[in-house]
Design an enzyme around this catalytic site. Structure first.
Site, PDB file in Angstrom:
ATOM      1  N   GLU A 115       0.811  -1.211   0.000  1.00  0.00           N
ATOM      2  CA  GLU A 115       0.000   0.000   0.000  1.00  0.00           C
ATOM      3  C   GLU A 115       0.854   1.275   0.000  1.00  0.00           C
ATOM      4  OE1 GLU A 115      -2.507  -3.328   1.232  1.00  0.00           O
ATOM      5  OE2 GLU A 115      -0.552  -2.609   1.944  1.00  0.00           O
ATOM      6  N   HIS A 173      -9.623  -6.034   9.637  1.00  0.00           N
ATOM      7  CA  HIS A 173     -10.420  -5.763   8.442  1.00  0.00           C
ATOM      8  C   HIS A 173     -11.713  -5.013   8.767  1.00  0.00           C
ATOM      9  CE1 HIS A 173      -7.933  -9.299   7.560  1.00  0.00           C
ATOM     10  NE2 HIS A 173      -8.016  -8.975   6.285  1.00  0.00           N
TER      11      HIS A 173
END
Length: 329
Positions: free
Chosen positions: A61, A130
């Site tokens: 990322e 998550h």
């Protein structure tokens, strides 16, 4: 005339429409090309636009967010997809220190027209790394615009506006909404303002503010309050979290005299805290009781289904709280 489409297809269609309109736009992220998106929000884009504009990346990322920011500085208009905004923590230096601050630090000479998008919040039973809502993190930062759509029309119209905006936009989707179907008009959806809330249900006794999936819960609460207790709740879909549409909130509170915010983020320093501050500062004399907020428990999200349900905002709790606010308990 209208038709039905899913939230994920509304996202896909917005990206496709904008990529056809402007050759500077490209999509980059994990599994956005060959796999057509982790949540299938980039279906068929690779086939239409090719590998130069729909770009698969490694699980890195920090790396691909940095590529996006650099490309935006150079005049392109990237859309950076995170598989979940929990993983965007790896890239927060680029989002905040580079994208959000450069226009100011360059004296207005360098824009960063970039969209950071992907799922945010608790999609159910996927555990702590998550499942968190980071809306208030990004809404805290000058230089960013932050939006969180609820319907397919919002997803499409707001994403188009975000892509066209010359500022960095954090675009927060919810995994539980991707498969949800909504009615949309047959004609093209136009870009929507990035700074407006939407009153989705009128009411006279209490204002409920919410964003993203929490709007669904707010509408369910409003139905139960009306049908079982005769309480008329006005529901405001905040949509924009930076900037927050203060005028719509204040106008509603001046009518109802009560306000409660629902969110999947944590209570401390959350969006609800900001809304209560706005109301206290600008509409204190109109309040009939103290403002309230309901949020996720201050713990990492449990994987266990029953513990997760205990951590998330509870509809019965919200109904009983509003009954107390209206002095029905």
């Amino acid at each position: 005339m209208s038709k039905t489409t899913s939230f994920r297809l509304a996202i896909r269609d917005a990206i496709a429409d904008e990529m056809r309109r402007d050759p500077r736009i490209f999509l980059i992220g994990e599994e956005v090309a060959q796999y057509q998106g982790a949540y299938k929000a980039s279906q068929d884009l690779l086939k239409e636009f090719g590998h130069k504009r729909v770009i698969d990346t490694p699980i890195a990322e920090y790396g691909f967010a940095g590529i996006g920011v650099g490309a935006a500085f150079a005049g392109l208009r990237p859309i950076v997809e995170f598989m979940t905004f929990n993983f965007a923590m790896q890239a927060i230096d680029h989002i905040v220190n580079s994208a959000a601050k450069t226009l100011y630090m360059s004296g207005g000479s360098i824009n960063c027209p970039i969209v950071f998008r992907g799922p945010n919040g608790a999609p159910r039973n996927v555990a702590a790394q998550h499942s968190q809502c980071f809306a208030s993190w990004y809404a805290h930062c000058p230089g960013l615009k932050v939006v969180a759509p609820y319907t397919a029309i919002e997803a499409n119209g707001l994403l188009k506006a975000a892509i066209r905006d010359d500022n960095p936009v954090v675009f927060l989707e919810h995994e539980s909404l991707y498969g949800k179907n909504f009615e949309i008009p047959d004609n093209e959806i136009l870009p929507m303002p990035l700074d407006r809330a939407i009153v989705v249900r009128g009411g006279a006794d209490v204002t409920i503010t919410a964003f993203s999936i929490s709007v669904d819960q707010a509408l369910s609460v409003a139905d139960e309050l009306q049908n079982k207790h005769g309480i008329s709740a006005e529901v405001i879909n905040l949509v924009s979290l930076r900037p927050i549409d203060k005028d719509t909130i204040i106008k509603s509170v001046k009518k109802t005299g009560r306000i409660l915010n629902i969110e999947e983020g944590w209570l401390e320093c959350g969006i609800g805290s900001e809304i209560i501050s706005i109301v206290i500062e600008d509409a204190f004399d109109y309040l009939d009781c103290e403002p309230k907020r309901v949020a996720t428990a201050g713990v990492p999200m449990p994987y266990s289904k029953n513990l997760e349900q205990l951590a998330l905002p509870d509809t019965n709790q919200i109904v009983n709280l509003i009954k107390c606010m209206c002095r029905l308990n």
